[in-house]
Design a protein around this motif. Structure first.
Motif, mmCIF file in Angstrom:
data_model
loop_
_atom_site.group_PDB
_atom_site.id
_atom_site.type_symbol
_atom_site.label_atom_id
_atom_site.label_comp_id
_atom_site.label_asym_id
_atom_site.label_seq_id
_atom_site.Cartn_x
_atom_site.Cartn_y
_atom_site.Cartn_z
ATOM 1 N N LYS A 1 1.786 -1.414 8.282
ATOM 2 C CA LYS A 1 1.398 -2.555 6.827
ATOM 3 C C LYS A 1 0.886 -3.930 8.512
ATOM 4 C CE LYS A 1 4.260 -5.702 4.345
ATOM 5 N NZ LYS A 1 5.075 -5.799 3.380
ATOM 6 N N ASN A 2 0.303 -4.216 8.101
ATOM 7 C CA ASN A 2 -0.313 -5.757 9.019
ATOM 8 C C ASN A 2 -1.002 -5.658 10.405
ATOM 9 O OD1 ASN A 2 0.725 -7.911 6.863
ATOM 10 N ND2 ASN A 2 2.470 -7.831 7.714
ATOM 11 N N GLY B 1 -2.787 3.955 0.276
ATOM 12 C CA GLY B 1 -2.059 1.883 1.507
ATOM 13 C C GLY B 1 -3.533 1.478 0.536
ATOM 14 N N ASP C 1 -1.036 -2.395 4.012
ATOM 15 C CA ASP C 1 0.473 -1.516 4.130
ATOM 16 C C ASP C 1 0.381 -0.387 4.661
ATOM 17 O OD1 ASP C 1 2.710 -1.294 2.472
ATOM 18 O OD2 ASP C 1 2.461 0.481 1.294
ATOM 19 N N ASP C 2 1.431 0.069 5.198
ATOM 20 C CA ASP C 2 0.987 1.170 5.919
ATOM 21 C C ASP C 2 0.023 1.791 5.272
ATOM 22 O OD1 ASP C 2 2.727 0.787 6.926
ATOM 23 O OD2 ASP C 2 4.746 1.652 6.242
ATOM 24 N N THR C 3 -1.078 2.308 5.381
ATOM 25 C CA THR C 3 -2.114 2.494 4.834
ATOM 26 C C THR C 3 -3.083 3.726 6.174
ATOM 27 O OG1 THR C 3 -2.118 0.209 4.355
ATOM 28 C CG2 THR C 3 -4.396 2.169 4.529
ATOM 29 N N PHE D 1 -1.744 -1.920 -7.166
ATOM 30 C CA PHE D 1 -1.250 -1.871 -5.692
ATOM 31 C C PHE D 1 -0.910 -3.479 -5.895
ATOM 32 C CE2 PHE D 1 -1.630 -2.325 -0.864
ATOM 33 C CZ PHE D 1 -1.384 -0.659 -0.400
ATOM 34 N N GLN E 1 0.992 -5.697 -6.406
ATOM 35 C CA GLN E 1 3.192 -6.388 -5.656
ATOM 36 C C GLN E 1 2.803 -6.210 -4.710
ATOM 37 O OE1 GLN E 1 1.236 -3.609 -7.691
ATOM 38 N NE2 GLN E 1 2.648 -3.721 -9.736
ATOM 39 N N LYS E 2 2.263 -5.024 -3.451
ATOM 40 C CA LYS E 2 2.177 -4.696 -2.631
ATOM 41 C C LYS E 2 1.261 -5.876 -1.414
ATOM 42 C CE LYS E 2 3.938 0.083 -2.562
ATOM 43 N NZ LYS E 2 3.206 1.284 -1.589
ATOM 44 N N ILE E 3 0.963 -6.522 -2.419
ATOM 45 C CA ILE E 3 -0.362 -7.647 -1.261
ATOM 46 C C ILE E 3 0.744 -9.123 -1.906
ATOM 47 C CG2 ILE E 3 -2.151 -8.880 -1.547
ATOM 48 C CD1 ILE E 3 -3.267 -6.393 -3.266
#
Length: 186
Positions: A32-33, A52, A96-98, A158, A160-162
């Motif tokens: 993530k990031n 992700g 996210d973990d991608t 997705f 909600q994860k952004i």
């Protein structure tokens, strides 16, 4: 969805083309990031999101602006650099973990001469992305921020994860305006 099953929904390719393409695909995992490609670099890789999500971003007047999101089975590439070979003022970041499927563009383009079906497949993929970009520009020109947010919600679960700051900059609004839109939707 399996990558080649996804490709078949766009344009079926021969077994030989699939085998040649498999040799080029490298799976990359990004936290993530994590920056996948930095600002100022040249884009020499075509990425497809396996799991992700990722974004293309740039800085304008010191502000971090999100230009594009990509989620499962979507392409993410800095086309202006990929096709010109020039460095770009945009970067790619995992949101996210991608897991990305990375394809060396130079080797891919070399395969086009041997496998015309592969060339057609990727032309159609790039055309879809171009149409997506045009629709995004039209959305920014002609639709309200609320309508653009609702479109994003339809695109992926997705959201909600952004981080809200990425969504707000993608929509061309402030985080406060985004909070108002989200609260009005219940």
């Amino acid at each position: 969805m399996d990558l080649f099953a996804f490709f078949d929904t766009i344009y079926p390719i021969s077994a030989k083309a699939k085998e040649a393409l498999k040799q080029l695909i490298r799976e990359q995992r990004h936290a993530k990031n994590e920056i996948v490609q930095g600002i100022g670099s040249r884009c020499r890789t075509v990425y497809l999101v396996k799991t992700g999500g990722a974004r293309i971003f740039y800085y304008k007047d010191g502000n971090d602006i999100t230009e594009h999101f990509a989620f499962e089975n979507e392409l993410i590439v800095r086309a202006e650099s990929l096709f010109t070979g020039n460095p770009t003022s945009k970067g790619i970041q995992a949101i996210d973990d991608t897991t990305l499927l990375a394809i060396d563009s130079e080797k891919l383009f070399q395969l086009y001469d041997q496998h015309h079906d592969l060339e057609r497949l990727f032309r159609l993929i790039f055309e879809r992305e171009y149409v997506h970009t045009v629709k995004r520009l039209e959305s920014l020109q002609f639709k309200s921020a609320r309508e653009r947010y609702l479109e994003l919600l339809e695109t992926t679960d997705f959201v909600q994860k952004i981080p809200l700051k990425y969504i707000a900059s993608y929509l061309g609004i402030t985080q406060v305006s985004l909070s108002r839109i989200r609260s009005s939707l219940g």
